[in-house]
Design an enzyme around this catalytic site. Structure first.
Site, mmCIF file in Angstrom:
data_model
loop_
_atom_site.group_PDB
_atom_site.id
_atom_site.type_symbol
_atom_site.label_atom_id
_atom_site.label_comp_id
_atom_site.label_asym_id
_atom_site.label_seq_id
_atom_site.Cartn_x
_atom_site.Cartn_y
_atom_site.Cartn_z
ATOM 1 N N HIS A 96 22.869 5.623 39.666
ATOM 2 C CA HIS A 96 21.413 5.523 39.673
ATOM 3 C C HIS A 96 20.930 5.211 38.273
ATOM 4 O O HIS A 96 21.532 5.616 37.281
ATOM 5 C CB HIS A 96 20.755 6.797 40.204
ATOM 6 C CG HIS A 96 20.842 7.978 39.289
ATOM 7 N ND1 HIS A 96 19.805 8.357 38.460
ATOM 8 C CD2 HIS A 96 21.831 8.856 39.052
ATOM 9 C CE1 HIS A 96 20.151 9.432 37.777
ATOM 10 N NE2 HIS A 96 21.389 9.749 38.108
ATOM 11 N N GLU B 80 16.705 8.296 42.435
ATOM 12 C CA GLU B 80 17.679 9.361 42.672
ATOM 13 C C GLU B 80 17.082 10.690 42.247
ATOM 14 O O GLU B 80 17.307 11.712 42.886
ATOM 15 C CB GLU B 80 18.966 9.077 41.890
ATOM 16 C CG GLU B 80 20.101 10.055 42.160
ATOM 17 C CD GLU B 80 20.159 11.259 41.225
ATOM 18 O OE1 GLU B 80 20.970 12.159 41.480
ATOM 19 O OE2 GLU B 80 19.389 11.319 40.233
ATOM 20 N N GLU B 81 16.304 10.652 41.176
ATOM 21 C CA GLU B 81 15.679 11.865 40.681
ATOM 22 C C GLU B 81 14.586 12.370 41.628
ATOM 23 O O GLU B 81 14.076 13.463 41.460
ATOM 24 C CB GLU B 81 15.077 11.633 39.279
ATOM 25 C CG GLU B 81 16.075 11.131 38.250
ATOM 26 C CD GLU B 81 17.101 12.169 37.811
ATOM 27 O OE1 GLU B 81 17.116 13.292 38.356
ATOM 28 O OE2 GLU B 81 17.898 11.843 36.923
ATOM 29 N N ASP C 220 23.276 11.235 32.422
ATOM 30 C CA ASP C 220 22.913 11.397 33.830
ATOM 31 C C ASP C 220 22.719 10.077 34.568
ATOM 32 O O ASP C 220 22.798 10.044 35.773
ATOM 33 C CB ASP C 220 21.650 12.251 33.943
ATOM 34 C CG ASP C 220 21.300 12.592 35.379
ATOM 35 O OD1 ASP C 220 22.230 12.736 36.191
ATOM 36 O OD2 ASP C 220 20.114 12.690 35.700
#
Length: 157
Positions: free
Chosen positions: A61, A108-109, A74
């Site tokens: 992502h 995605e978050e 991340d």
């Protein structure tokens, strides 16, 4: 979409295009609008007459919340790995037998909206996806606690 997200999306698309990959399905672009973002999807068709209908999804992502978060580990590290794998597979002397689909998910978050939007597409047959390698959090200790650790999870739908 923020200016940063737009730049990331454009960069990923340009990389996929530069490798000679093709857009997903009948799309003319690698960019696919979703709820409040954009997934970037590229395809390297398989070479085997039978196995080419099986899909290996390689994903990460590219969205990020911003300041004070683990953005480089991340999301950027996973996207860098996807781009490198796309480069390696598309320039290999021998094409893969199965179709490889490279995806940079957005949102995605936000509860995995990008991935959910992908599997909900009418032109996606989940039974054709034989493996999804989702890459995230490379080059970082397990939340600064565990060193030299690889987390893997299995899921069946």
């Amino acid at each position: 979409m923020s200016q940063g997200s737009r730049k990331a999306c454009d960069y990923i698309e340009a990389h996929f295009s530069g490798l000679g990959l093709i857009p997903w399905g009948t799309a003319e672009s690698f960019k696919h609008s979703i709820f409040s973002g954009t997934n970037v999807i590229a395809v390297l068709p398989g070479s085997d007459p039978v196995l080419k209908d099986e899909i290996v999804l390689i994903s990460a992502h590219y969205d990020h919340f911003g300041e004070g978060r683990m953005g480089a580990a991340d999301n950027a590290s996973g996207v860098a790995a996807v781009l490198e794998l796309a480069t390696r597979f598309s320039t290999a002397q021998q094409a893969p037998k199965r179709t490889l689909v490279f995806v940079a998910f957005d949102c995605e978050e936000r509860d995995l909206w990008g991935a959910v939007a992908f599997v909900m597409r009418k032109d996606v047959d989940p039974r054709a996806i034989v493996l999804n390698v989702n890459i995230d959090m490379l080059g970082r200790k397990g939340f600064d606690v565990m060193e030299n650790t690889l987390f893997m999870a299995e899921s069946h739908v």
